[in-house]
Design an enzyme around this catalytic site. Structure first.
Site, PDB file in Angstrom:
ATOM      1  N   CYS B  13       0.855  -1.191   0.000  1.00  0.00           N
ATOM      2  CA  CYS B  13       0.000   0.000   0.000  1.00  0.00           C
ATOM      3  C   CYS B  13       0.890   1.239   0.000  1.00  0.00           C
ATOM      4  O   CYS B  13       2.118   1.155   0.124  1.00  0.00           O
ATOM      5  CB  CYS B  13      -0.863  -0.007   1.252  1.00  0.00           C
ATOM      6  SG  CYS B  13       0.150  -0.042   2.726  1.00  0.00           S
ATOM      7  N   HIS B  42       5.339  -6.538   8.243  1.00  0.00           N
ATOM      8  CA  HIS B  42       5.148  -7.975   8.532  1.00  0.00           C
ATOM      9  C   HIS B  42       5.476  -8.802   7.297  1.00  0.00           C
ATOM     10  O   HIS B  42       4.603  -9.370   6.640  1.00  0.00           O
ATOM     11  CB  HIS B  42       3.692  -8.235   8.956  1.00  0.00           C
ATOM     12  CG  HIS B  42       3.411  -7.733  10.332  1.00  0.00           C
ATOM     13  ND1 HIS B  42       2.144  -7.525  10.812  1.00  0.00           N
ATOM     14  CD2 HIS B  42       4.250  -7.352  11.333  1.00  0.00           C
ATOM     15  CE1 HIS B  42       2.203  -7.073  12.055  1.00  0.00           C
ATOM     16  NE2 HIS B  42       3.478  -6.955  12.392  1.00  0.00           N
ATOM     17  N   HIS B  74       2.562   1.981  11.391  1.00  0.00           N
ATOM     18  CA  HIS B  74       1.390   2.114  12.276  1.00  0.00           C
ATOM     19  C   HIS B  74       1.627   3.097  13.413  1.00  0.00           C
ATOM     20  O   HIS B  74       0.766   3.314  14.258  1.00  0.00           O
ATOM     21  CB  HIS B  74       0.926   0.755  12.809  1.00  0.00           C
ATOM     22  CG  HIS B  74       1.981  -0.070  13.441  1.00  0.00           C
ATOM     23  ND1 HIS B  74       2.797   0.405  14.459  1.00  0.00           N
ATOM     24  CD2 HIS B  74       2.400  -1.345  13.186  1.00  0.00           C
ATOM     25  CE1 HIS B  74       3.638  -0.545  14.796  1.00  0.00           C
ATOM     26  NE2 HIS B  74       3.450  -1.616  14.049  1.00  0.00           N
ATOM     27  N   GLU B 126      -0.774   0.475  16.625  1.00  0.00           N
ATOM     28  CA  GLU B 126      -1.427   1.616  15.970  1.00  0.00           C
ATOM     29  C   GLU B 126      -2.439   2.258  16.917  1.00  0.00           C
ATOM     30  O   GLU B 126      -2.530   3.473  17.029  1.00  0.00           O
ATOM     31  CB  GLU B 126      -2.119   1.180  14.673  1.00  0.00           C
ATOM     32  CG  GLU B 126      -2.790   2.360  13.967  1.00  0.00           C
ATOM     33  CD  GLU B 126      -3.651   1.970  12.771  1.00  0.00           C
ATOM     34  OE1 GLU B 126      -3.287   0.999  12.073  1.00  0.00           O
ATOM     35  OE2 GLU B 126      -4.678   2.654  12.561  1.00  0.00           O
ATOM     36  N   THR B 162      -6.972   1.896  11.322  1.00  0.00           N
ATOM     37  CA  THR B 162      -7.122   1.908   9.848  1.00  0.00           C
ATOM     38  C   THR B 162      -7.589   0.578   9.280  1.00  0.00           C
ATOM     39  O   THR B 162      -8.185   0.532   8.210  1.00  0.00           O
ATOM     40  CB  THR B 162      -5.751   2.259   9.205  1.00  0.00           C
ATOM     41  OG1 THR B 162      -4.778   1.336   9.692  1.00  0.00           O
ATOM     42  CG2 THR B 162      -5.361   3.686   9.519  1.00  0.00           C
TER      43      THR B 162
HETATM   44  S1  F3S Z   1       0.216   1.681   5.893  1.00  0.00           S
HETATM   45 FE1  F3S Z   1      -1.063   1.017   4.206  1.00  0.00          FE
HETATM   46  S2  F3S Z   1      -2.932  -0.092   4.763  1.00  0.00           S
HETATM   47 FE2  F3S Z   1      -3.421   2.055   4.744  1.00  0.00          FE
HETATM   48  S3  F3S Z   1      -3.095   3.034   6.684  1.00  0.00           S
HETATM   49 FE3  F3S Z   1      -1.241   3.293   5.512  1.00  0.00          FE
HETATM   50  S4  F3S Z   1      -1.871   2.925   3.401  1.00  0.00           S
END
Ligand code: F3S
Ligand code: F3S
Lengths: 282, 282
Positions: B13, B42, B74, B126, B162
């Site tokens: 992401c 991870h 996080h 987080e 999140t």
């Molecule tokens: S680490 Fe990745 S899963 Fe969302 S909260 Fe940030 S883009």
């Protein structure tokens, strides 16, 4: 011996009692004619009583030429208040404080930059009053599908018509959570409605007969009658004690009474007396 | 001829790509040792790659004696940042902006006088980070029952970890609407998780075989494997392309690939190449 029990929450709510007291005080003290803008409450019996005490009904602001104009519990749009004052009327605002709370919350949320949604019945005077307080851009959401027709902002503020159900508010809030970044809900539902419904349901479950007192044109009273009938088939919705029939109470041991939010306590007392008399002579 | 398709949303992401880029830049440019506070993501494979590039793992702030300390996506509690700086460390904050958004929303809601609730997993770093930003009085709500242990104020502010589901947020918000006067929810759920899940579900429905790439210790990758397996029985969760077996692809015409939020694009490309080779030689 028949046992008559009144529901834990029944009859005129705080806002209606307050409006009635304000109207009667105005009839006593005010100079010139005293009128309510539309029937003060959904109870023809009470409207007649007020008429006998000198409080008549003006169907619109323009038909009230002079004296005092009383605004009903569910409030009006600001424009009508300005119009009444421009006509030289003394405006007596009997809008229920719980309805005013929705106006205040609407104004605050708009001030804080939220797009305002009013959960309620489109066109209902109370909802019109909240929209009036909120100003342009505020929209009404009566059903989930209404959201599809609204260009939703990132930040949404929500207020609620006082008589809406918590389930409706939750349903619409859930949909907003999935579509907006921030959803701020001020829950302006009035507990009076839900309290009366819960109390009617609880009472009806253990009564042989249920009497529901209130205007046939009163939505919340009709709703109480529906709720009572769901667990007590012998449920009768009456507007006036004159409608009571002794045959309803033959063989009955427990008689429950409840009443809508526009039914003054005096009407409940009268029903208790009449039913008591009918059962004694049965 | 086998057709390999990558899910519409798959792999690292925005926040993870950003953290990886920051760590590699630091390894190139920074003076002194470069460490991440705990494994950056991870994904053991990636952590090994970073180690070879000079980015090692500090299990705690105190074990990092000098140089640069990188904070994970996080986020952490403010106290740890202060401690690191007090130890003379250069702190590189790779907290994901979407996580920071939850911190900012928490601080704002507290400033506006709301009692703050964080919907998320108690104890998760987080969530600890959000609580740290919100200050005293903020509470975590992982399940509906947690609300019973909290003395709820009239005005409640809500932010969300999140990786939580919208359904969980809606469930808890509904309960709050019935208990508080004002509920202000800032939906800080990150779409990346839900997008990947939706894309995996859609892909798995039409594939003969599904390969899910990512750390075996990565919750969101395991979740993707579960979702894929629900509609594509031949689903394999791998951490490393070395685990791929040609027998998985015998007779397969459509092979789908997805990957967790901690799996760099390069790992997906490698899998595509290896699978392509296996299928050609089959
Ligand atoms: S680490 Fe990745 S899963 Fe969302 S909260 Fe940030 S883009
Ligand atoms: S809003 Fe007011 S008018 Fe009665 S039902 Fe509630 S107290």
């Amino acid at each position: 011996m028949v046992e008559i029990e009144i529901a834990a929450h029944a009859g005129a709510c705080y806002g209606v009692e307050r409006a009635l007291a304000m109207a009667r005080a105005a009839a006593r003290d005010a100079e010139g004619p005293v009128r309510t803008l539309g029937p003060l409450i959904h109870n023809p019996l009470v409207v007649d009583e007020l008429a006998r005490e000198g409080v008549s009904v003006a169907q619109s602001v323009s038909t009230a030429d002079a004296g005092t104009l009383i605004l009903r519990t569910h409030g009006v749009v600001p424009r009508l208040v300005e119009q009444a004052r421009a006509q030289g009327l003394h405006v007596l605002d009997a809008t229920c404080p719980y309805v005013k709370r929705a106006h205040a919350a609407a104004r605050r949320l708009v001030r804080q930059g939220f797009q305002l949604l009013v959960v309620g019945e489109a066109g209902h005077p109370e909802v019109e009053g909240i929209l009036g307080a909120a100003g342009d851009g505020a929209r009404v959401v009566s059903r989930l599908a209404d959201l599809d027709g609204i260009d939703l902002a990132e930040r949404i503020g929500v207020v609620v018509q006082t008589t809406q159900t918590i389930e409706r508010l939750q349903q619409i809030t859930d949909a907003l959570l999935a579509r907006a970044r921030e959803v701020c809900v001020v829950n302006t539902i009035c507990a009076a409605t839900t309290d009366r419904q819960r109390a009617a349901r609880a009472l009806a479950e253990r009564e042989d007969v249920m009497i529901v007192i209130g205007g046939k044109n009163s939505g919340n009273t009709r709703r109480l009658a529906e709720i009572s009938a769901a667990s007590c088939p012998k449920t009768h919705h009456i507007e006036d004690v004159a409608e009571l029939e002794s045959s309803w109470f033959y063989g009955a041991r427990l008689v429950g009474i409840t009443a809508g939010a526009s039914t003054p306590a005096a009407h409940i007392d009268r029903a208790v007396a009449v039913i008591g008399g009918m059962c004694d002579s049965a």
